[in-house]
Design an enzyme around this catalytic site. Sequence first.
Site, PDB file in Angstrom:
ATOM      1  N   HIS A 113       1.642   4.386  -2.902  1.00 15.21           N
ATOM      2  CA  HIS A 113       1.676   5.848  -2.721  1.00 15.21           C
ATOM      3  C   HIS A 113       3.026   6.394  -3.195  1.00 15.21           C
ATOM      4  CE1 HIS A 113      -2.042   6.679  -0.602  1.00 15.21           C
ATOM      5  NE2 HIS A 113      -1.789   5.800   0.352  1.00 15.21           N
ATOM      6  N   GLU A 115      -4.855   7.525  -3.155  1.00 15.86           N
ATOM      7  CA  GLU A 115      -5.324   6.255  -2.601  1.00 15.86           C
ATOM      8  C   GLU A 115      -5.596   5.241  -3.714  1.00 15.86           C
ATOM      9  OE1 GLU A 115      -4.944   5.912   0.480  1.00 15.86           O
ATOM     10  OE2 GLU A 115      -6.143   4.167   1.077  1.00 15.86           O
ATOM     11  N   HIS A 159       0.833  -1.206   0.000  1.00 19.71           N
ATOM     12  CA  HIS A 159       0.000   0.000   0.000  1.00 19.71           C
ATOM     13  C   HIS A 159       0.870   1.260   0.000  1.00 19.71           C
ATOM     14  CE1 HIS A 159      -3.751   2.243   1.162  1.00 19.71           C
ATOM     15  NE2 HIS A 159      -2.851   3.090   1.647  1.00 19.71           N
ATOM     16  N   GLU A 160       1.797   1.328   0.955  1.00 25.09           N
ATOM     17  CA  GLU A 160       2.626   2.540   1.051  1.00 25.09           C
ATOM     18  C   GLU A 160       3.541   2.682  -0.166  1.00 25.09           C
ATOM     19  OE1 GLU A 160       1.643   4.642   3.027  1.00 25.09           O
ATOM     20  OE2 GLU A 160       0.462   3.332   4.340  1.00 25.09           O
TER      21      GLU A 160
HETATM   22 ZN    ZN Z   1      -3.240   5.176   1.790  1.00 26.64          ZN
END
Ligand code: ZN
Length: 490
Positions: free
Chosen positions: A258, A284, A254-255
């Site tokens: 980003h 997101e 997830h990170e």
């Molecule tokens: Zn996030």
Amino acid sequence: MQDLRDLLGRITDLNHAAALLEWDQETYMPEGAAESRARQVATLRSLAHELLTSKEASSKIQTAQPESDIDKDLIRVVARDIEKATRVPSSLIAELAQASGMSKGFWQKARSENRFDVFAPHLDKIVDLTIQHAEALGYEETAYDALLDQYEEGMTTAEVTSVFEDVKKGLVPIVQTIADAPPLSDAVVRGDFPLKNQWDFGLDVVKQMGYDLNHGRQDKSAHPFSTAFSITDVRITTRSDASFFNPGFFGTLHEAGHAMYEQGIDLKLEGSPLADGTSLGMHESQSRMWENLVGRSRPFWDHYFAEAKALFPAALGQADVDSFYRSINTVASSPIRVEADEVTYNLHIMLRFELEQDMIAGKLSVADLPDEWNHRMETWLGIRPENDAEGVLQDIHWSLGAIGYFPTYALGNLMSVQLFNAAISDIPQISEGLANGQFAPLLSWLRENVHQWGRRKTANQIMMDATGTGLSADPWMDYIRTKFGDLYSF
Ligand code: ZN
């Protein structure tokens, strides 16, 4: 034009220096330094704010002669930033900062003691100040528009409501069907997962995805995040659980999602306010795409399961890829948003979106909030929180004054599928690649269509240019029906 670029460069440097201090605060700073660090960050941020709202900046924006398309975009975006920043009186900004600074501690106490009454007067104050903030910012239809616009520029409450209504209509019956179906077990991902191997595995995978460690690094923090100090230095943090595979691994993906967005911004934008994600929803969409559409997909694990099994023999030694795939995709209504699966997550967001609007419109008092929260949880998700700590008190956002932020999480989920479908239809090799650990085709499509633009295009422009239509709930609903219909036989 060069004068303007230099001034904006100084503002950007101040903000990035503050971000570096904040990163340090969450990773390495000794606890006792919190007070002086808060002061240092505030000093840098307020210097940046003063420069942005100075007469000098306004006059340079008005007189600058653009020399390129990037210059034109820069002037347009920054003029709007300045306009927004000057609309709100600094006394109100200070009051908001003061109230949220105070309220965070009371929220922590309220949550740990499970006492909503400890937080309620502070939330009351924050709602009141937020309404004033929205009035100062200005809006066309409803005060909530002004709040949403801070995080998702150009998106209106009416547009979000319309998309969310479609999701809700489709989703609530699916959640009910899954609740009535025989549950899937997640036993496979709960076992002995040595932290060192989790760290190495996560980092190895995100490197293969395209996260560039020559321009990034990973550290540990209590709450995972990603942050950028320039296009050439974008960092992530992670947190793992030695007896549960999911938070560490999928949190890392997830990170990194980003971070790859920020690493992919056109280097010509370096040092300017355009070198940033265009909205929280778009940001997101990138994290969710790598975490869920790639990382929780079957083709991905056809490729990576053998490696995982070798790294975690105690937990995965007896498992096969089928049981592992089911185990990372179990659906179960939980009262806690951050523990929610792909299916139920958006309902958690919609609940907050509706309650926030009612509070801002004066239709719902803070005193009635816990009951209203519990009631909706029961209606939509079929569960009732046992107490306020796992209900209305679970999130930090409201205590920080961040009202209007939550919808961006769900918008990101919806955007992620719409963009992913467009990528696959443009470049069929993307699908093959996912089954072979080859992510370059997907990443280069994202670079081309999303990342490189930074703030030069709004989220809506990116969606229009990359997918041919504005945001729609349909692609996401189809994705959920197909994937989970298969897993839960409906
Ligand atoms: Zn996030």
